[in-house]
Design an enzyme around this catalytic site. Structure first.
Site, mmCIF file in Angstrom:
data_model
loop_
_atom_site.group_PDB
_atom_site.id
_atom_site.type_symbol
_atom_site.label_atom_id
_atom_site.label_comp_id
_atom_site.label_asym_id
_atom_site.label_seq_id
_atom_site.Cartn_x
_atom_site.Cartn_y
_atom_site.Cartn_z
ATOM 1 N N GLY A 23 0.782 -1.233 0.000
ATOM 2 C CA GLY A 23 0.000 0.000 0.000
ATOM 3 C C GLY A 23 0.811 1.279 0.000
ATOM 4 N N ASP A 24 1.766 1.390 0.902
ATOM 5 C CA ASP A 24 2.526 2.636 1.074
ATOM 6 C C ASP A 24 4.021 2.429 0.863
ATOM 7 O OD1 ASP A 24 0.401 4.314 1.577
ATOM 8 O OD2 ASP A 24 0.448 4.003 3.736
#
Length: 177
Positions: A23-24
């Site tokens: 995700g990040d």
């Protein structure tokens, strides 16, 4: 060198970090230009986690888990990064986390192939094949600033070699009329 955290983390922690990377985070393979390298370029691989600088504390916490060889920095755009660069650490990290990735599992597999193939590069043709694979990583990323590609490396390798101009004393210079 084995990844130091491999035996310390629970399956739940490994899954969490893989999800966080999905995700990040980013998995990067780059072609870096520098005339001091054999083919005028080299390959750089990096794993990076991102967070708003207001949550910089969280990346500091992750660094304690992952190890001090991870670099942490606050960028000028309000973001912070936690990253590690190099074939061995990236290979060890991806080998540990690859099976837990969902979004970036194909990218991780491709970067592992790039690392493996780069270690066996013997010729310009071998190096160009690695560059092709690096270009392929763009299919799995939102890369915007790719400056050096297979094509630019090929042009560089096929360009005539410039010879260094000698600085002759003024009296020895010849002039055409």
């Amino acid at each position: 060198m084995k990844l130091k955290i491999r035996n310390k983390l629970t399956l739940e922690e490994i899954s969490y970090l893989a999800g966080f990377l999905d995700g990040d985070g980013s998995i990067m393979a780059q072609i870096v230009k520098n005339s001091s390298y054999k083919y005028g370029h080299t390959v750089r691989v990096t794993i990076c986690f991102y967070q708003k600088t207001t949550r910089h504390w969280f990346l500091l916490k992750l660094r304690k888990i992952l190890g001090k060889e991870w670099k942490i920095r606050k960028r000028n755009d309000g973001m912070s990064e936690l990253s590690i660069t190099g074939f061995t650490p990236v290979q060890n990290f991806l080998s540990t986390f690859q099976n837990h990735l969902r979004l970036k599992s194909r990218l991780a597999k491709l970067v592992l192939q790039i690392i493996e193939e780069y270690t066996h590069v013997q010729t310009e043709a071998d190096f160009l094949e690695v560059c092709k694979k690096i270009d392929k990583t763009a299919e799995y990323t939102d890369s915007k600033k790719r400056k050096h590609t297979y094509s630019s490396v090929k042009v560089y390798l096929n360009s005539p070699v410039e010879t260094e101009k000698r600085n002759l004393p003024i009296a020895e210079k010849t002039y055409q009329l």
